[in-house]
Design a protein around this motif. Structure first.
Motif, short mmCIF file in Angstrom:
data_model
loop_
_atom_site.label_atom_id
_atom_site.label_comp_id
_atom_site.label_asym_id
_atom_site.label_seq_id
_atom_site.Cartn_x
_atom_site.Cartn_y
_atom_site.Cartn_z
N GLY A 20 1.57 -10.76 4.77
CA GLY A 20 0.48 -9.92 4.32
C GLY A 20 0.46 -9.83 2.81
O GLY A 20 1.51 -9.88 2.15
N GLY A 21 -0.73 -9.71 2.24
CA GLY A 21 -0.86 -9.69 0.79
C GLY A 21 -0.08 -8.58 0.12
O GLY A 21 0.41 -8.74 -1.00
N SER A 22 0.08 -7.45 0.81
CA SER A 22 0.79 -6.32 0.22
C SER A 22 2.27 -6.60 0.06
O SER A 22 2.97 -5.88 -0.66
CB SER A 22 0.59 -5.07 1.09
N MET A 23 2.78 -7.65 0.72
CA MET A 23 4.20 -7.96 0.66
C MET A 23 4.58 -8.85 -0.51
O MET A 23 5.73 -8.87 -0.93
CB MET A 23 4.63 -8.68 1.96
N GLY A 52 -4.57 -9.29 -0.08
CA GLY A 52 -5.41 -8.09 -0.15
C GLY A 52 -5.38 -7.32 -1.46
O GLY A 52 -6.44 -7.09 -2.06
N PRO A 53 -4.21 -6.91 -1.93
CA PRO A 53 -4.16 -6.13 -3.18
C PRO A 53 -4.74 -6.85 -4.38
O PRO A 53 -5.46 -6.26 -5.19
CB PRO A 53 -2.66 -5.86 -3.35
N THR A 54 -4.44 -8.15 -4.52
CA THR A 54 -4.98 -8.92 -5.64
C THR A 54 -6.50 -9.04 -5.52
O THR A 54 -7.22 -8.92 -6.51
CB THR A 54 -4.34 -10.32 -5.67
N ASN A 56 -8.54 -6.95 -3.94
CA ASN A 56 -9.12 -5.63 -4.21
C ASN A 56 -9.19 -5.35 -5.70
O ASN A 56 -10.20 -4.86 -6.22
CB ASN A 56 -8.30 -4.54 -3.52
N GLU A 57 -8.11 -5.68 -6.40
CA GLU A 57 -8.06 -5.44 -7.85
C GLU A 57 -9.13 -6.24 -8.58
O GLU A 57 -9.83 -5.72 -9.46
CB GLU A 57 -6.68 -5.81 -8.39
N THR A 189 4.59 -7.66 7.61
CA THR A 189 3.74 -6.64 7.00
C THR A 189 4.60 -5.62 6.26
O THR A 189 5.83 -5.73 6.22
CB THR A 189 2.92 -5.90 8.08
N ASP A 190 3.93 -4.61 5.69
CA ASP A 190 4.66 -3.55 5.01
C ASP A 190 5.02 -2.41 5.97
O ASP A 190 5.44 -1.33 5.55
CB ASP A 190 3.85 -3.00 3.82
#
Length: 259
Positions: A20-23, A52-54, A56-57, A189-190
């Motif tokens: 997952g992107g959050s990891m 995901g986080p990248t 979203n930013e 995942t986180d």
């Protein structure tokens, strides 16, 4: 997502890991050591990643709003190029470099040119520029594995006409696992797996999962994960694991029981 082909499992020494992107920004040494341990036991490893986080930013920097529908990111025409750059030009090279720095041979890949997988619109009216997998070219992936490399695959593709497509990472990982006849699919995942009333379920089966979706104990981004897991089980993958980066969490199998 439709998986109609039952894949034979002639080689049970392959693992697919979806990150997952959050990891990605917080991967610990233990994760890379675990990969090396699997390799030392003769396993060939494929990694599929989100971002995901990248994403979203970068969308926020460009004042583009975003939302999810049934756990899938709606991707507008103005957003898809930003998603592509985030996944293909930022996250994929970053993760590949981390693996190489940990002395793991790796190569960054994606589905844009159709060599790794072919894709088309999932439902343009509902999800925008979001894709579904039409075909995985397992022989291409196997070629990298035979060369001793870990394929690091970004979940981004394109239509035959060249329209860019953001694809759910769990979907990409599931189709690749099926195409290559993987022994197991790990969704990292986180979280520490499937939580029901704040309790991590160590081992579950599809019937329990369907009940929890109906009761909304499973919701949001966990829905595509568990649905992908069930389809993989039905198609012949022995087990799917939803785990943290230390590979601790929930095992999903047809015989699974709550613990």
């Amino acid at each position: 997502m439709t998986m109609s082909k039952l894949m034979p499992h002639t080689d049970l020494k392959k693992l697919v890991i979806k990150l997952g992107g959050s990891m990605l920004a917080g991967l610990e040494t233990s994760f890379f050591e675990a990969l090396k341990k699997y390799q030392s036991k003769g396993f060939q490893v494929i990694i599929v990643h989100g971002g995901g986080p990248t994403i979203n930013e970068d969308l926020e920097k460009n004042n583009i709003t975003y939302k999810t529908i049934n756990g899938i990111r709606y991707t507008s025409k103005e957003a898809v190029s930003i998603v592509q750059k985030a996944l293909v030009e930022k996250v994929n090279p970053f993760l590949t470099k981390q693996l190489v720095s940990a002395n793991i041979k790796a190569i960054g890949l994606n589905g844009i040119d159709g060599n790794i997988f072919e894709s088309d619109f999932l439902d343009q009216s509902k999800y925008g520029y979001v894709g579904k997998i039409l075909k995985v070219h397992e022989e291409k992936i196997q070629g990298y594995l035979n060369a001793g490399k870990v394929p690091v695959i970004a979940c981004f593709g394109a239509t035959n006409d060249g329209f860019p497509l953001n694809i759910n990472g769990d979907t990409v990982a599931s189709h690749i696992a099926l195409a290559i006849g993987a022994k197991a699919l790990f969704l990292i995942t986180d979280t520490n797996g499937i939580k029901i009333q704040d309790a991590v379920q160590k081992e579950v089966n599809p019937e329990e999962i369907n009940q929890w979706i109906q009761s909304e104990d499973i919701y949001g981004g966990m829905i595509p994960k568990v649905e992908a897991a069930i389809e993989c089980l039905n198609a012949g993958i022995p087990a799917i694991h939803i785990v943290n980066q230390n590979f601790e969490g929930t095992k999903i199998s047809k015989e699974g029981v709550r613990s």
